[in-house]
Scaffold this motif. Structure first.
Motif, PDB file in Angstrom:
ATOM      1  N   SER A  30       0.835  -1.212   0.000  1.00  0.00           N
ATOM      2  CA  SER A  30       0.000   0.000   0.000  1.00  0.00           C
ATOM      3  C   SER A  30       0.860   1.249   0.000  1.00  0.00           C
ATOM      4  O   SER A  30       1.217   1.766   1.057  1.00  0.00           O
ATOM      5  N   TRP A  51       0.997   4.582   0.165  1.00  0.00           N
ATOM      6  CA  TRP A  51       0.158   5.724   0.546  1.00  0.00           C
ATOM      7  C   TRP A  51       0.750   6.335   1.799  1.00  0.00           C
ATOM      8  O   TRP A  51       1.220   5.601   2.681  1.00  0.00           O
ATOM      9  N   ASP A  77       0.476   8.915  -1.426  1.00  0.00           N
ATOM     10  CA  ASP A  77       1.104   8.951  -2.743  1.00  0.00           C
ATOM     11  C   ASP A  77       1.103  10.395  -3.235  1.00  0.00           C
ATOM     12  O   ASP A  77       0.349  10.769  -4.129  1.00  0.00           O
ATOM     13  N   GLU A 128       2.530   8.615  -8.002  1.00  0.00           N
ATOM     14  CA  GLU A 128       3.301   7.527  -8.610  1.00  0.00           C
ATOM     15  C   GLU A 128       2.419   6.372  -9.070  1.00  0.00           C
ATOM     16  O   GLU A 128       2.681   5.755 -10.105  1.00  0.00           O
ATOM     17  N   VAL A 129       1.399   6.050  -8.286  1.00  0.00           N
ATOM     18  CA  VAL A 129       0.575   4.885  -8.614  1.00  0.00           C
ATOM     19  C   VAL A 129      -0.096   5.056  -9.969  1.00  0.00           C
ATOM     20  O   VAL A 129       0.024   4.191 -10.852  1.00  0.00           O
ATOM     21  N   LEU A 150       1.217   2.945 -13.188  1.00  0.00           N
ATOM     22  CA  LEU A 150       0.229   1.977 -13.658  1.00  0.00           C
ATOM     23  C   LEU A 150      -0.119   2.259 -15.116  1.00  0.00           C
ATOM     24  O   LEU A 150      -0.222   1.337 -15.941  1.00  0.00           O
ATOM     25  N   ALA A 169       4.787   0.898  -6.589  1.00  0.00           N
ATOM     26  CA  ALA A 169       3.579   1.660  -6.888  1.00  0.00           C
ATOM     27  C   ALA A 169       2.521   0.844  -7.621  1.00  0.00           C
ATOM     28  O   ALA A 169       1.321   1.115  -7.495  1.00  0.00           O
ATOM     29  N   VAL A 170       2.945  -0.152  -8.399  1.00  0.00           N
ATOM     30  CA  VAL A 170       1.984  -0.928  -9.196  1.00  0.00           C
ATOM     31  C   VAL A 170       1.728  -2.314  -8.616  1.00  0.00           C
ATOM     32  O   VAL A 170       1.048  -3.128  -9.238  1.00  0.00           O
ATOM     33  N   PRO A 214      -3.428   0.189  -3.844  1.00  0.00           N
ATOM     34  CA  PRO A 214      -3.800   1.416  -4.561  1.00  0.00           C
ATOM     35  C   PRO A 214      -3.876   1.211  -6.076  1.00  0.00           C
ATOM     36  O   PRO A 214      -4.762   1.782  -6.743  1.00  0.00           O
ATOM     37  N   ALA A 215      -2.955   0.406  -6.634  1.00  0.00           N
ATOM     38  CA  ALA A 215      -2.996   0.148  -8.073  1.00  0.00           C
ATOM     39  C   ALA A 215      -4.232  -0.673  -8.438  1.00  0.00           C
ATOM     40  O   ALA A 215      -4.903  -0.405  -9.440  1.00  0.00           O
TER      41      ALA A 215
END
Length: 350
Positions: free
Chosen positions: A102, A104, A106, A110-111, A115, A138-139, A143-144
């Protein structure tokens, strides 16, 4: 195994016998790990196990029902994660698991950026078959996956347009499940972090005493309160802030805050810190009780918490002040009375 409730009683009884002794610290560590830490990591692992098949069903059928079921399972993982996000030492600190699960806050976006780049490449070899673990944190995590689940312009389903997105969503779900399992095993396996904390001894790393292990837990409580205050509550003090709460795109920011605060409160209780206070320190208990009631009556953003009557919610300013009070009490009163002072010279642990 001794029941978790018995550990809490043991910690309280030992504290009354003499708060500076090693048996007090050992009892406190046992109580907290058994009744709180392991239980919450188990919840994350159990919730995460349901993600991969839920993604597979939604991508196979594309029905509203299966997408809604996937959203529910996603929500369950997010809420469970809020209950451990502050336990950033031990297994969480290894292999960038915190950010991979996770990323965050962010603040640099970046996410979404990374992505988008991964999808634009059109190459599933970059994330299938375990390759996702080599990509940016990030991916890799929740969150992604949230961005993929909440994009109404490209919903997951059995269409050609959704094929790559479904493959990526599947890879992320598998990765999340894997990280959750690693965290639980990191605590409970032979030689794991639970054992390291319970078998602290001179010359052993990372804890040379039960006092060191207990201090690490109290520090996690302090850091968790600071993180929630600074990252979730503080942005709402400013009307010009554009900061979104965690998982706001899924409308989960309030649930995430509530789950995190409730977990921190349970963590606080599991350590039985108040049991070490001297008889003239009732004001500490009273102040802490008032502060906990305030932070639990809010949704972290000016709204009301669950079960709170309309109009009875505290202001954001009051919530932030209450969290500051709790941190100060932990640092200057509770940690000191428990024999694990956070201020001054302390041994650094990994």
């Amino acid at each position: 195994m001794v029941p978790c409730s018995a550990y809490a009683v043991l910690a309280a009884d030992a504290a009354r016998a003499g708060p500076s002794t090693e048996n007090v610290h050992d009892a406190r560590v046992q109580s907290t790990i058994q009744s709180h830490v392991v239980r919450h990591f188990q919840a994350v692992a159990e919730a995460a196990a349901r993600l991969p098949p839920a993604v597979a069903r939604a991508c196979k059928t594309g029905t509203d029902g299966d997408r809604e079921e996937l959203s529910t399972h996603f929500r369950n993982v997010v809420v469970a994660w809020a209950g451990v996000a502050y336990l950033r030492f031990g297994p969480m600190a290894g292999q960038a698991r915190q950010d991979r699960m996770s990323l965050w806050p962010d603040r640099r976006g970046e996410v979404a950026r990374e992505l988008g780049q991964l999808l634009a490449s059109g190459d599933p070899a970059k994330f299938e078959g375990g390759a996702l673990a080599k990509q940016s944190p990030a991916v890799q995590g929740l969150p992604a996956l949230e961005l993929l689940l909440t994009d109404s312009a490209a919903p997951l389903g059995p269409t050609d347009a959704s094929s790559l997105r479904c493959k990526l969503a599947s890879a992320i779900a598998v990765n999340v499940h894997g990280i959750a399992g690693e965290l639980l095993q990191g605590w409970t396996s032979d030689g794991g972090w639970q054992e390291k904390m319970l078998r602290a001894a001179p010359g052993k790393e990372p804890y040379e005493s039960a006092q060191d292990a207990a201090r690490a837990l109290v520090m996690a409580l302090y850091a968790g309160l600071k993180s929630v205050a600074d990252d979730e509550v503080k942005p709402h003090l400013y009307t010009t802030s554009k900061s979104e709460g965690p998982y706001a795109k899924s409308n989960l920011a309030a649930e995430y805050y509530e789950a995190g605060v409730n977990a921190l409160n349970h963590f606080y209780d599991a350590m039985a810190l108040e049991s070490s206070l001297a008889g003239d320190k009732d004001w500490v208990k009273n102040s802490a009780g008032i502060a906990w009631n305030i932070v639990k009556s809010s949704d972290g953003a000016g709204g009301r918490g669950s079960g709170v009557a309309k109009g009875d919610q505290p202001s954001v300013q009051k919530v932030f002040a209450a969290m500051t009070t709790l941190r100060k009490l932990v640092a200057t009163e509770l940690s000191v009375s428990a024999g694990v002072p956070l201020l001054g010279k302390t041994r650094k642990t990994k």
